[in-house]
Scaffold this motif. Structure first.
Motif, PDB file in Angstrom:
ATOM      1  N   ARG A  79       0.832  -1.205   0.000  1.00 50.24           N
ATOM      2  CA  ARG A  79       0.000   0.000   0.000  1.00 50.24           C
ATOM      3  C   ARG A  79       0.867   1.256   0.000  1.00 50.24           C
ATOM      4  NH1 ARG A  79      -3.665   2.713  -2.232  1.00 50.24           N
ATOM      5  NH2 ARG A  79      -4.582   4.357  -0.940  1.00 50.24           N
ATOM      6  N   LEU A  80       1.921   1.244   0.785  1.00 51.27           N
ATOM      7  CA  LEU A  80       2.819   2.396   0.826  1.00 51.27           C
ATOM      8  C   LEU A  80       3.468   2.616  -0.534  1.00 51.27           C
ATOM      9  CD1 LEU A  80       4.219   4.660   2.311  1.00 51.27           C
ATOM     10  CD2 LEU A  80       5.832   3.005   3.271  1.00 51.27           C
ATOM     11  N   THR A  81       3.901   1.544  -1.169  1.00 52.77           N
ATOM     12  CA  THR A  81       4.500   1.656  -2.499  1.00 52.77           C
ATOM     13  C   THR A  81       3.504   2.228  -3.494  1.00 52.77           C
ATOM     14  OG1 THR A  81       5.994  -0.191  -2.069  1.00 52.77           O
ATOM     15  CG2 THR A  81       5.634   0.388  -4.373  1.00 52.77           C
ATOM     16  N   ALA A  82       2.256   1.785  -3.409  1.00 55.35           N
ATOM     17  CA  ALA A  82       1.220   2.289  -4.316  1.00 55.35           C
ATOM     18  C   ALA A  82       1.012   3.791  -4.122  1.00 55.35           C
ATOM     19  CB  ALA A  82      -0.089   1.542  -4.078  1.00 55.35           C
ATOM     20  N   LEU A  83       1.059   4.242  -2.871  1.00 56.13           N
ATOM     21  CA  LEU A  83       0.897   5.668  -2.596  1.00 56.13           C
ATOM     22  C   LEU A  83       2.073   6.489  -3.128  1.00 56.13           C
ATOM     23  CD1 LEU A  83      -0.455   5.436   1.061  1.00 56.13           C
ATOM     24  CD2 LEU A  83      -1.719   6.336  -0.911  1.00 56.13           C
ATOM     25  N   LEU A  84       3.222   5.855  -3.243  1.00 55.56           N
ATOM     26  CA  LEU A  84       4.423   6.555  -3.701  1.00 55.56           C
ATOM     27  C   LEU A  84       4.594   6.525  -5.218  1.00 55.56           C
ATOM     28  CD1 LEU A  84       6.953   5.316  -0.993  1.00 55.56           C
ATOM     29  CD2 LEU A  84       5.829   7.542  -1.106  1.00 55.56           C
ATOM     30  N   TYR A  85       3.751   5.791  -5.927  1.00 52.95           N
ATOM     31  CA  TYR A  85       3.884   5.748  -7.375  1.00 52.95           C
ATOM     32  C   TYR A  85       3.725   7.137  -7.978  1.00 52.95           C
ATOM     33  CZ  TYR A  85       4.377   0.768  -8.147  1.00 52.95           C
ATOM     34  OH  TYR A  85       4.875  -0.512  -8.182  1.00 52.95           O
ATOM     35  N   GLY A  86       4.530   7.394  -8.962  1.00 54.52           N
ATOM     36  CA  GLY A  86       4.641   8.724  -9.555  1.00 54.52           C
ATOM     37  C   GLY A  86       5.987   9.302  -9.220  1.00 54.52           C
ATOM     38  N   SER A  87       6.446   9.069  -7.986  1.00 59.81           N
ATOM     39  CA  SER A  87       7.814   9.437  -7.636  1.00 59.81           C
ATOM     40  C   SER A  87       8.754   8.359  -8.166  1.00 59.81           C
ATOM     41  CB  SER A  87       7.974   9.573  -6.118  1.00 59.81           C
ATOM     42  OG  SER A  87       7.875   8.312  -5.484  1.00 59.81           O
ATOM     43  N   THR A  88      10.022   8.675  -8.235  1.00 59.04           N
ATOM     44  CA  THR A  88      10.981   7.678  -8.719  1.00 59.04           C
ATOM     45  C   THR A  88      11.278   6.654  -7.629  1.00 59.04           C
ATOM     46  OG1 THR A  88      12.816   9.070  -7.995  1.00 59.04           O
ATOM     47  CG2 THR A  88      12.102   9.318 -10.280  1.00 59.04           C
ATOM     48  N   TYR A  89      11.592   5.448  -8.052  1.00 56.90           N
ATOM     49  CA  TYR A  89      12.005   4.361  -7.156  1.00 56.90           C
ATOM     50  C   TYR A  89      11.063   4.183  -5.965  1.00 56.90           C
ATOM     51  CZ  TYR A  89      16.237   5.632  -9.745  1.00 56.90           C
ATOM     52  OH  TYR A  89      17.126   5.960 -10.733  1.00 56.90           O
ATOM     53  N   PRO A  90       9.764   3.993  -6.201  1.00 56.97           N
ATOM     54  CA  PRO A  90       8.831   3.901  -5.071  1.00 56.97           C
ATOM     55  C   PRO A  90       9.112   2.728  -4.138  1.00 56.97           C
ATOM     56  CG  PRO A  90       7.766   3.271  -7.144  1.00 56.97           C
ATOM     57  CD  PRO A  90       9.077   3.880  -7.502  1.00 56.97           C
ATOM     58  N   GLU A  91       9.585   1.610  -4.679  1.00 53.07           N
ATOM     59  CA  GLU A  91       9.882   0.463  -3.814  1.00 53.07           C
ATOM     60  C   GLU A  91      11.028   0.783  -2.861  1.00 53.07           C
ATOM     61  OE1 GLU A  91       9.704   0.273  -7.128  1.00 53.07           O
ATOM     62  OE2 GLU A  91       7.937  -0.994  -7.541  1.00 53.07           O
ATOM     63  N   GLN A  92      12.073   1.421  -3.391  1.00 54.15           N
ATOM     64  CA  GLN A  92      13.214   1.794  -2.553  1.00 54.15           C
ATOM     65  C   GLN A  92      12.793   2.813  -1.498  1.00 54.15           C
ATOM     66  OE1 GLN A  92      16.788   2.853  -4.744  1.00 54.15           O
ATOM     67  NE2 GLN A  92      17.429   4.263  -3.131  1.00 54.15           N
ATOM     68  N   LYS A  93      11.970   3.774  -1.898  1.00 53.10           N
ATOM     69  CA  LYS A  93      11.505   4.794  -0.954  1.00 53.10           C
ATOM     70  C   LYS A  93      10.588   4.186   0.107  1.00 53.10           C
ATOM     71  CE  LYS A  93      12.137   8.647  -4.130  1.00 53.10           C
ATOM     72  NZ  LYS A  93      11.526   9.666  -5.003  1.00 53.10           N
ATOM     73  N   THR A  94       9.855   3.150  -0.256  1.00 52.76           N
ATOM     74  CA  THR A  94       9.040   2.448   0.734  1.00 52.76           C
ATOM     75  C   THR A  94       9.910   1.911   1.856  1.00 52.76           C
ATOM     76  OG1 THR A  94       7.276   1.810  -0.797  1.00 52.76           O
ATOM     77  CG2 THR A  94       7.591   0.402   1.114  1.00 52.76           C
ATOM     78  N   ASN A  95      11.004   1.263   1.502  1.00 53.01           N
ATOM     79  CA  ASN A  95      11.906   0.711   2.513  1.00 53.01           C
ATOM     80  C   ASN A  95      12.518   1.820   3.369  1.00 53.01           C
ATOM     81  OD1 ASN A  95      11.483  -1.930   1.619  1.00 53.01           O
ATOM     82  ND2 ASN A  95      13.142  -1.817   0.124  1.00 53.01           N
ATOM     83  N   THR A  96      12.899   2.919   2.730  1.00 59.06           N
ATOM     84  CA  THR A  96      13.483   4.037   3.470  1.00 59.06           C
ATOM     85  C   THR A  96      12.476   4.624   4.452  1.00 59.06           C
ATOM     86  OG1 THR A  96      14.991   4.601   1.667  1.00 59.06           O
ATOM     87  CG2 THR A  96      14.506   6.335   3.265  1.00 59.06           C
ATOM     88  N   ILE A  97      11.262   4.870   3.978  1.00 59.62           N
ATOM     89  CA  ILE A  97      10.238   5.494   4.823  1.00 59.62           C
ATOM     90  C   ILE A  97       9.842   4.575   5.976  1.00 59.62           C
ATOM     91  CG2 ILE A  97       7.822   6.263   4.840  1.00 59.62           C
ATOM     92  CD1 ILE A  97       8.381   7.416   2.000  1.00 59.62           C
ATOM     93  N   LEU A  98       9.696   3.299   5.705  1.00 58.83           N
ATOM     94  CA  LEU A  98       9.384   2.358   6.786  1.00 58.83           C
ATOM     95  C   LEU A  98      10.514   2.317   7.811  1.00 58.83           C
ATOM     96  CD1 LEU A  98       7.772  -0.614   4.801  1.00 58.83           C
ATOM     97  CD2 LEU A  98       6.625   0.949   6.390  1.00 58.83           C
TER      98      LEU A  98
END
Length: 220
Positions: A79-98
């Motif tokens: 869900r977090l990754t889906a919310l980050l789509y549009g930005s670059t590297y959403p999967e990587q940013k998911t891990n960082t934000i978590l």
């Protein structure tokens, strides 16, 4: 012969010149009420290699569901990754934000410390985001150097550096402390809309009389 560059005078000119343009993303989000250290740091992570035109709506969508470390940790990774789509590297940013949210909860009782060293110790948090979050959210005197600030400052001839990290260190030595937070607030939109990477608008730029135009081969 170019005039001597008086930084305070130049920043005042830039303040007027950028008035028609959108504010830098973190400052815009602060004005909309997203002004906690956690929110500012998370938005800065979202902004990495992402345009402000995307950073702001992605951040707003994320904060509509979760604005605190505890709320972020209740989101699934997908869900977090889906919310980050549009930005670059959403999967990587998911891990960082978590990781940031987990550290906030487990190490700091839900409140990130307003401390540069502790913020940059968090995985995925570099000098730019730490300083920007501290400056915007915590009122600390901090210089944040992104690609726009780095390019503009070098183009003026105020510094001669290869990397933003080098620019940061020199600016901390040369710029009066009371102007530190202003550097990103003013130079980011100035670099994006006036002193652009390609074909900068030199003919109408208020800084032209004291700008060395280093690296400029063509301009408008």
């Amino acid at each position: 012969m170019k005039e001597n560059l008086e930084l305070k005078k130049v920043l005042d000119l830039i303040e007027t010149a950028i008035r028609p343009f959108p504010k830098a993303a973190m400052f815009e989000l602060r004005e909309r009420g997203y002004d906690s250290l956690f929110e500012q740091l998370i938005s800065c992570v979202v902004s990495i290699r992402t345009l402000d035109e995307t950073t702001i709506p992605v951040s707003l969508a994320l904060f509509a569901e979760a604005r605190t470390p505890e709320a972020i940790l209740k989101l699934s990774s997908s869900r977090l990754t889906a919310l980050l789509y549009g930005s670059t590297y959403p999967e990587q940013k998911t891990n960082t934000i978590l990781g940031i949210a987990k550290a906030a909860v487990e190490q700091y009782e839900g409140q990130l410390p307003a401390d540069y060293t502790k913020l940059t110790d968090l995985k995925g948090v570099g000098p730019k985001c730490a300083n920007l979050a501290l400056g915007v959210a915590a009122g600390h005197k901090a210089i944040s150097v992104d690609v726009h600030v780095h390019r503009v400052i070098n183009r003026w001839g105020y510094v001669a550096t290869k990397q933003p990290e080098q620019t940061l260190k020199i600016l901390e030595q040369k710029v009066p402390v009371e102007l530190w937070t202003e550097i990103n607030r003013l130079l980011m939109p100035f670099g994006k809309h006036i002193c652009t990477g390609n074909l900068p608008k030199c003919s109408t730029c208020p800084v032209l009389p004291c700008c060395e135009q280093i690296g400029v081969t063509k301009h408008r």
